[in-house]
Design a protein around this motif. Sequence first.
Motif, PDB file in Angstrom:
ATOM      1  N   THR A   3      42.374  49.844  34.028  1.00 23.57           N
ATOM      2  CA  THR A   3      41.609  48.713  33.503  1.00 23.57           C
ATOM      3  C   THR A   3      41.665  47.503  34.425  1.00 23.57           C
ATOM      4  O   THR A   3      42.554  47.383  35.278  1.00 23.57           O
ATOM      5  CB  THR A   3      42.152  48.287  32.129  1.00 23.57           C
ATOM      6  N   ASN A   4      40.737  46.579  34.203  1.00 18.72           N
ATOM      7  CA  ASN A   4      40.724  45.327  34.943  1.00 18.72           C
ATOM      8  C   ASN A   4      41.979  44.506  34.674  1.00 18.72           C
ATOM      9  O   ASN A   4      42.467  43.802  35.563  1.00 18.72           O
ATOM     10  CB  ASN A   4      39.481  44.508  34.563  1.00 18.72           C
ATOM     11  N   ASP A   5      42.500  44.599  33.464  1.00 21.31           N
ATOM     12  CA  ASP A   5      43.716  43.843  33.138  1.00 21.31           C
ATOM     13  C   ASP A   5      44.900  44.313  33.979  1.00 21.31           C
ATOM     14  O   ASP A   5      45.705  43.494  34.441  1.00 21.31           O
ATOM     15  CB  ASP A   5      44.046  43.990  31.641  1.00 21.31           C
ATOM     16  N   GLU A   6      45.005  45.631  34.172  1.00 17.66           N
ATOM     17  CA  GLU A   6      46.075  46.158  35.027  1.00 17.66           C
ATOM     18  C   GLU A   6      45.909  45.659  36.460  1.00 17.66           C
ATOM     19  O   GLU A   6      46.890  45.297  37.130  1.00 17.66           O
ATOM     20  CB  GLU A   6      46.046  47.693  35.016  1.00 17.66           C
ATOM     21  N   PHE A   7      44.666  45.640  36.923  1.00 20.34           N
ATOM     22  CA  PHE A   7      44.430  45.197  38.298  1.00 20.34           C
ATOM     23  C   PHE A   7      44.743  43.706  38.448  1.00 20.34           C
ATOM     24  O   PHE A   7      45.309  43.283  39.465  1.00 20.34           O
ATOM     25  CB  PHE A   7      42.982  45.473  38.697  1.00 20.34           C
ATOM     26  N   LYS A   8      44.386  42.904  37.471  1.00 19.08           N
ATOM     27  CA  LYS A   8      44.672  41.468  37.531  1.00 19.08           C
ATOM     28  C   LYS A   8      46.173  41.206  37.584  1.00 19.08           C
ATOM     29  O   LYS A   8      46.630  40.292  38.288  1.00 19.08           O
ATOM     30  CB  LYS A   8      44.047  40.763  36.326  1.00 19.08           C
ATOM     31  N   LEU A   9      46.936  41.992  36.860  1.00 23.60           N
ATOM     32  CA  LEU A   9      48.390  41.852  36.898  1.00 23.60           C
ATOM     33  C   LEU A   9      48.920  42.215  38.287  1.00 23.60           C
ATOM     34  O   LEU A   9      49.796  41.523  38.834  1.00 23.60           O
ATOM     35  CB  LEU A   9      49.033  42.747  35.839  1.00 23.60           C
ATOM     36  N   SER A  62      32.917  43.112  39.636  1.00 20.39           N
ATOM     37  CA  SER A  62      34.061  42.565  40.378  1.00 20.39           C
ATOM     38  C   SER A  62      34.094  41.050  40.252  1.00 20.39           C
ATOM     39  O   SER A  62      33.060  40.385  40.361  1.00 20.39           O
ATOM     40  CB  SER A  62      33.975  42.946  41.857  1.00 20.39           C
ATOM     41  N   ASP A  63      35.311  40.499  40.054  1.00 18.98           N
ATOM     42  CA  ASP A  63      35.432  39.048  39.921  1.00 18.98           C
ATOM     43  C   ASP A  63      36.282  38.420  41.025  1.00 18.98           C
ATOM     44  O   ASP A  63      36.565  37.227  40.988  1.00 18.98           O
ATOM     45  CB  ASP A  63      35.992  38.671  38.544  1.00 18.98           C
ATOM     46  N   CYS A  64      36.700  39.231  42.015  1.00 14.46           N
ATOM     47  CA  CYS A  64      37.434  38.679  43.152  1.00 14.46           C
ATOM     48  C   CYS A  64      37.262  39.607  44.357  1.00 14.46           C
ATOM     49  O   CYS A  64      36.846  40.761  44.212  1.00 14.46           O
ATOM     50  CB  CYS A  64      38.920  38.491  42.826  1.00 14.46           C
ATOM     51  N   TYR A  65      37.580  39.092  45.517  1.00 13.29           N
ATOM     52  CA  TYR A  65      37.427  39.834  46.764  1.00 13.29           C
ATOM     53  C   TYR A  65      38.243  41.121  46.751  1.00 13.29           C
ATOM     54  O   TYR A  65      37.784  42.180  47.178  1.00 13.29           O
ATOM     55  CB  TYR A  65      37.864  38.937  47.927  1.00 13.29           C
ATOM     56  N   GLU A  66      39.473  41.026  46.263  1.00 12.11           N
ATOM     57  CA  GLU A  66      40.357  42.196  46.242  1.00 12.11           C
ATOM     58  C   GLU A  66      39.825  43.313  45.354  1.00 12.11           C
ATOM     59  O   GLU A  66      40.047  44.489  45.636  1.00 12.11           O
ATOM     60  CB  GLU A  66      41.762  41.793  45.798  1.00 12.11           C
ATOM     61  N   ALA A  67      39.115  42.953  44.289  1.00 12.61           N
ATOM     62  CA  ALA A  67      38.541  43.983  43.413  1.00 12.61           C
ATOM     63  C   ALA A  67      37.479  44.783  44.159  1.00 12.61           C
ATOM     64  O   ALA A  67      37.410  46.008  44.038  1.00 12.61           O
ATOM     65  CB  ALA A  67      37.948  43.341  42.165  1.00 12.61           C
ATOM     66  N   VAL A  68      36.649  44.090  44.939  1.00 10.47           N
ATOM     67  CA  VAL A  68      35.625  44.789  45.717  1.00 10.47           C
ATOM     68  C   VAL A  68      36.286  45.671  46.776  1.00 10.47           C
ATOM     69  O   VAL A  68      35.932  46.844  46.946  1.00 10.47           O
ATOM     70  CB  VAL A  68      34.663  43.785  46.388  1.00 10.47           C
ATOM     71  N   MET A  69      37.260  45.113  47.478  1.00  7.26           N
ATOM     72  CA  MET A  69      37.973  45.883  48.493  1.00  7.26           C
ATOM     73  C   MET A  69      38.663  47.100  47.879  1.00  7.26           C
ATOM     74  O   MET A  69      38.629  48.203  48.447  1.00  7.26           O
ATOM     75  CB  MET A  69      38.999  44.997  49.198  1.00  7.26           C
ATOM     76  N   PHE A  70      39.274  46.922  46.728  1.00  7.76           N
ATOM     77  CA  PHE A  70      40.000  48.006  46.063  1.00  7.76           C
ATOM     78  C   PHE A  70      39.050  49.125  45.651  1.00  7.76           C
ATOM     79  O   PHE A  70      39.379  50.304  45.765  1.00  7.76           O
ATOM     80  CB  PHE A  70      40.758  47.462  44.856  1.00  7.76           C
ATOM     81  N   LYS A  71      37.865  48.756  45.183  1.00 11.93           N
ATOM     82  CA  LYS A  71      36.870  49.782  44.844  1.00 11.93           C
ATOM     83  C   LYS A  71      36.515  50.617  46.075  1.00 11.93           C
ATOM     84  O   LYS A  71      36.415  51.847  45.999  1.00 11.93           O
ATOM     85  CB  LYS A  71      35.610  49.128  44.274  1.00 11.93           C
ATOM     86  N   GLY A  72      36.331  49.945  47.207  1.00 11.64           N
ATOM     87  CA  GLY A  72      36.020  50.670  48.433  1.00 11.64           C
ATOM     88  C   GLY A  72      37.129  51.607  48.852  1.00 11.64           C
ATOM     89  O   GLY A  72      36.880  52.741  49.292  1.00 11.64           O
ATOM     90  N   ILE A  73      38.361  51.158  48.709  1.00 12.22           N
ATOM     91  CA  ILE A  73      39.519  51.982  49.070  1.00 12.22           C
ATOM     92  C   ILE A  73      39.612  53.199  48.155  1.00 12.22           C
ATOM     93  O   ILE A  73      39.849  54.333  48.614  1.00 12.22           O
ATOM     94  CB  ILE A  73      40.805  51.129  49.006  1.00 12.22           C
TER      95      ILE A  73
END
Length: 226
Positions: A3-9, A62-73
Amino acid sequence: MFTNDEFKLFIKENADENYKNFHSRLTKSKYPLNGVRIPVLRAYGKIIVKSQDVTEFLKSKSDCYEAVMFKGIILSDMLKKGEENFDILEEFFLEMDDWAVCDISCGGLHRKDGFYLEKCLTYAKSPHVWTARFGIVAFMSNFYDKTKELLEMAYNIVAKDYYIDMALAWLIQVLCIKNREVATELLASEKISDTVKKMAVRKIKDSFRISRQDKIYFADLASNNF
């Protein structure tokens, strides 16, 4: 289900202010930057892909740069085999707005089969900048030995942007090492812009892997065809 909540943490626990300040000078992304380093994102991605369903996260906004990068990874790991989930990748292209996200996503996706080759040919011909750049970089990483397809790809690029020109110049530099025949044809061709040729020559001159003699040869070849 990841989830997005896990990623935000995860972001909160791994943000690095010094890296944020450094990387903010390298990107023009519209997404807010938190400063999580790429190796940290990669390591976390390997764990998540193996242990959780990431479909919902990949389809979320995506709400931050890292979220976009993480999706690509994540996608680069998921797509190494099979023909599924390329629709998600193609939707993801529309979220991209940064060269690093594009190149890291593409650079992690290593496969040389015909299905991916045809996909990358299609991507490179797209009018959308980041879709096209992905296709060009994919050729450099995976299909530098495909002479016919390389020429077809390079001569049919329609997207217009600095990052497209630079990707093609980078490809030509790599081909000077890995496929001299194609590099020679591209630098001599009127179908390749003078801008790209000049960029390519600068990259060739900066390369430690190209001999002095070849640097002179390729520079002269390009300058004689401006």
